[in-house]
Design a protein around this motif. Structure first.
Motif, PDB file in Angstrom:
ATOM      1  N   ASP A 241      14.715  85.585  29.188  1.00 18.28           N
ATOM      2  CA  ASP A 241      15.937  85.904  28.453  1.00 18.28           C
ATOM      3  C   ASP A 241      15.687  85.917  26.942  1.00 18.28           C
ATOM      4  O   ASP A 241      16.283  86.706  26.213  1.00 18.28           O
ATOM      5  N   GLU A 242      14.794  85.028  26.492  1.00 14.16           N
ATOM      6  CA  GLU A 242      14.509  84.938  25.049  1.00 14.16           C
ATOM      7  C   GLU A 242      13.440  85.928  24.598  1.00 14.16           C
ATOM      8  O   GLU A 242      13.209  86.080  23.395  1.00 14.16           O
ATOM      9  N   SER A 243      12.774  86.590  25.547  1.00 20.09           N
ATOM     10  CA  SER A 243      11.701  87.519  25.178  1.00 20.09           C
ATOM     11  C   SER A 243      12.260  88.694  24.378  1.00 20.09           C
ATOM     12  O   SER A 243      13.283  89.281  24.723  1.00 20.09           O
ATOM     13  N   ASP A 244      11.532  89.048  23.322  1.00 17.70           N
ATOM     14  CA  ASP A 244      11.941  90.199  22.508  1.00 17.70           C
ATOM     15  C   ASP A 244      11.778  91.512  23.265  1.00 17.70           C
ATOM     16  O   ASP A 244      12.306  92.544  22.849  1.00 17.70           O
ATOM     17  N   TRP A 245      10.998  91.488  24.350  1.00 21.00           N
ATOM     18  CA  TRP A 245      10.676  92.719  25.065  1.00 21.00           C
ATOM     19  C   TRP A 245      11.621  93.008  26.221  1.00 21.00           C
ATOM     20  O   TRP A 245      11.790  94.142  26.623  1.00 21.00           O
ATOM     21  N   VAL A 246      12.188  91.954  26.779  1.00 21.92           N
ATOM     22  CA  VAL A 246      12.970  92.108  28.011  1.00 21.92           C
ATOM     23  C   VAL A 246      14.420  92.445  27.692  1.00 21.92           C
ATOM     24  O   VAL A 246      15.049  91.792  26.849  1.00 21.92           O
ATOM     25  N   GLU A 247      14.940  93.464  28.394  1.00 19.73           N
ATOM     26  CA  GLU A 247      16.318  93.876  28.144  1.00 19.73           C
ATOM     27  C   GLU A 247      17.288  93.315  29.187  1.00 19.73           C
ATOM     28  O   GLU A 247      18.348  92.803  28.848  1.00 19.73           O
ATOM     29  N   ARG A 248      16.916  93.445  30.475  1.00 18.99           N
ATOM     30  CA  ARG A 248      17.779  92.983  31.561  1.00 18.99           C
ATOM     31  C   ARG A 248      16.939  92.245  32.594  1.00 18.99           C
ATOM     32  O   ARG A 248      15.738  92.496  32.714  1.00 18.99           O
ATOM     33  N   ILE A 249      17.593  91.386  33.364  1.00 21.68           N
ATOM     34  CA  ILE A 249      16.884  90.565  34.353  1.00 21.68           C
ATOM     35  C   ILE A 249      17.621  90.638  35.692  1.00 21.68           C
ATOM     36  O   ILE A 249      18.859  90.540  35.727  1.00 21.68           O
TER      37      ILE A 249
ATOM     38  N   GLU B  72      24.237  80.867  33.789  1.00 15.95           N
ATOM     39  CA  GLU B  72      25.396  80.623  32.913  1.00 15.95           C
ATOM     40  C   GLU B  72      25.165  79.406  32.014  1.00 15.95           C
ATOM     41  O   GLU B  72      25.466  79.443  30.828  1.00 15.95           O
ATOM     42  N   GLU B  73      24.597  78.362  32.609  1.00 15.26           N
ATOM     43  CA  GLU B  73      24.344  77.147  31.821  1.00 15.26           C
ATOM     44  C   GLU B  73      23.361  77.408  30.690  1.00 15.26           C
ATOM     45  O   GLU B  73      23.480  76.832  29.609  1.00 15.26           O
ATOM     46  N   LEU B  74      22.390  78.282  30.966  1.00 10.33           N
ATOM     47  CA  LEU B  74      21.403  78.611  29.923  1.00 10.33           C
ATOM     48  C   LEU B  74      21.964  79.609  28.908  1.00 10.33           C
ATOM     49  O   LEU B  74      21.381  79.824  27.862  1.00 10.33           O
ATOM     50  N   GLY B  75      23.072  80.227  29.271  1.00 11.91           N
ATOM     51  CA  GLY B  75      23.591  81.317  28.447  1.00 11.91           C
ATOM     52  C   GLY B  75      22.666  82.521  28.490  1.00 11.91           C
ATOM     53  O   GLY B  75      22.482  83.224  27.491  1.00 11.91           O
ATOM     54  N   ALA B  76      22.053  82.733  29.657  1.00 10.68           N
ATOM     55  CA  ALA B  76      21.092  83.843  29.817  1.00 10.68           C
ATOM     56  C   ALA B  76      21.863  85.145  30.016  1.00 10.68           C
ATOM     57  O   ALA B  76      22.119  85.585  31.137  1.00 10.68           O
ATOM     58  N   GLY B  77      22.210  85.750  28.910  1.00  8.56           N
ATOM     59  CA  GLY B  77      23.082  86.926  28.921  1.00  8.56           C
ATOM     60  C   GLY B  77      22.437  88.195  29.425  1.00  8.56           C
ATOM     61  O   GLY B  77      23.114  89.204  29.643  1.00  8.56           O
ATOM     62  N   LYS B  78      21.104  88.177  29.617  1.00 13.74           N
ATOM     63  CA  LYS B  78      20.423  89.392  30.078  1.00 13.74           C
ATOM     64  C   LYS B  78      20.446  89.549  31.593  1.00 13.74           C
ATOM     65  O   LYS B  78      19.993  90.561  32.111  1.00 13.74           O
ATOM     66  N   VAL B  79      20.940  88.533  32.299  1.00 10.58           N
ATOM     67  CA  VAL B  79      20.936  88.612  33.767  1.00 10.58           C
ATOM     68  C   VAL B  79      21.947  89.668  34.218  1.00 10.58           C
ATOM     69  O   VAL B  79      23.144  89.543  33.990  1.00 10.58           O
ATOM     70  N   ALA B  80      21.428  90.735  34.822  1.00  9.24           N
ATOM     71  CA  ALA B  80      22.281  91.839  35.267  1.00  9.24           C
ATOM     72  C   ALA B  80      22.812  91.559  36.663  1.00  9.24           C
ATOM     73  O   ALA B  80      23.959  91.863  36.971  1.00  9.24           O
ATOM     74  N   SER B  81      21.964  90.994  37.526  1.00  6.38           N
ATOM     75  CA  SER B  81      22.440  90.626  38.857  1.00  6.38           C
ATOM     76  C   SER B  81      21.523  89.627  39.531  1.00  6.38           C
ATOM     77  O   SER B  81      20.369  89.443  39.139  1.00  6.38           O
TER      78      SER B  81
END
Ligand code: CTP
Ligand code: MG
Length: 221
Positions: free
Chosen positions: A41-49, A66-75
């Motif tokens: 999620d913090e990687s500058d290269w990764v857009e979605r997970i 959600e707890e991590l606030g990992a906003g890139k998780v698409a599904s």
């Protein structure tokens, strides 16, 4: 470049022998899954997970994200019986906009950003897949029960790790046949005629297999 990461986290973790799937074994104060997820999620290269979750553990995966606030998780998708089936399921949820799919094992929590960068670079040079790997330090022998059948030449052998990077079409083609089951995605791409290159991996990408690996990784955190 639009990089979608697939986090393969659906294994049972039989060799770890915990009372829960390996992705939910404790690493520090959090489930194992949290560490690689945060790093992707913090990687500058990764857009979605896309996360492949163990059956019946989809909700807990969502909660960790959600707890991590990992906003890139698409599904979060339900994993399959084998790693290949889990990656196949996750790939179906990767968007059409993806120009690269990065497949990573949740069991390799200590993902360095440099390795993400290293595996992405060759994809613009005509390769279908890129594998991080390390030269094999031990002598490898082929055995049958307790008998040694053959000693392999260590020269020319490397041990493959993840994250592995692929052109989405190449990986989709390689995994299209549901009979295909391989221990890493690169093997499927190789078997379907794709060109795969290796780049230097990282010792920190050790795979948590047994309890001693979990202790080692915890000590490196
Ligand atoms: N994996 C997966 N789906 C499966 C099997 C494995 O997504 N059906 C994932 C695991 O979660 C792990 C990675 O693939 O992140 C590598 O697999 P492995 O280390 O073998 O993990 P497990 O299969 O969980 O462990 P074991 O073989 O000891 O049961
Ligand atoms: Mg396994």
């Amino acid at each position: 470049m639009s990089v979608w990461a697939v986090l393969a986290a659906a294994g049972r973790g039989e060799r770890l022998g915990d009372d829960r799937p390996k992705a939910f074994a404790r690493l520090g104060d959090l489930p194992l899954l949290a560490e690689p997820l945060r790093r992707l999620d913090e990687s500058d290269w990764v857009e979605r997970i896309v996360i492949a979750a163990p059956p019946d553990w989809e909700e807990p995966c969502i909660l960790v994200a959600e707890e991590l606030g990992a906003g890139k998780v698409a599904s979060v998708v339900t994993g399959g019986e084998t790693r290949t089936a889990s990656v196949r399921a996750a790939l179906a949820a990767v968007g059409d906009d993806a120009s690269v799919v990065l497949v990573h094992d949740a069991a390799r929590p200590l993902l360095p950003e440099e390795v993400v960068e290293r595996v992405l670079a060759p994809l613009s040079e005509g390769y279908d897949g890129v594998v991080p790997a390390l030269p094999v330090p031990d002598t490898i022998k082929r055995v049958r029960r307790n008998e040694v059948v053959e000693t392999l030449d260590r020269e020319g052998l490397v041990a493959a790790q993840t994250p592995q990077a692929f052109l989405p079409d190449s990986l989709r083609r390689a995994l299209a046949d549901t009979a295909v089951s391989v221990s890493d995605c690169a093997a499927a791409v190789e078997a379907s005629g794709g060109r795969v290159i290796w780049v230097e991996g990282d010792p920190r990408l050790v795979k948590v297999t047994g309890p001693a690996d979990l202790e080692l990784v915890a000590s490196w955190l």
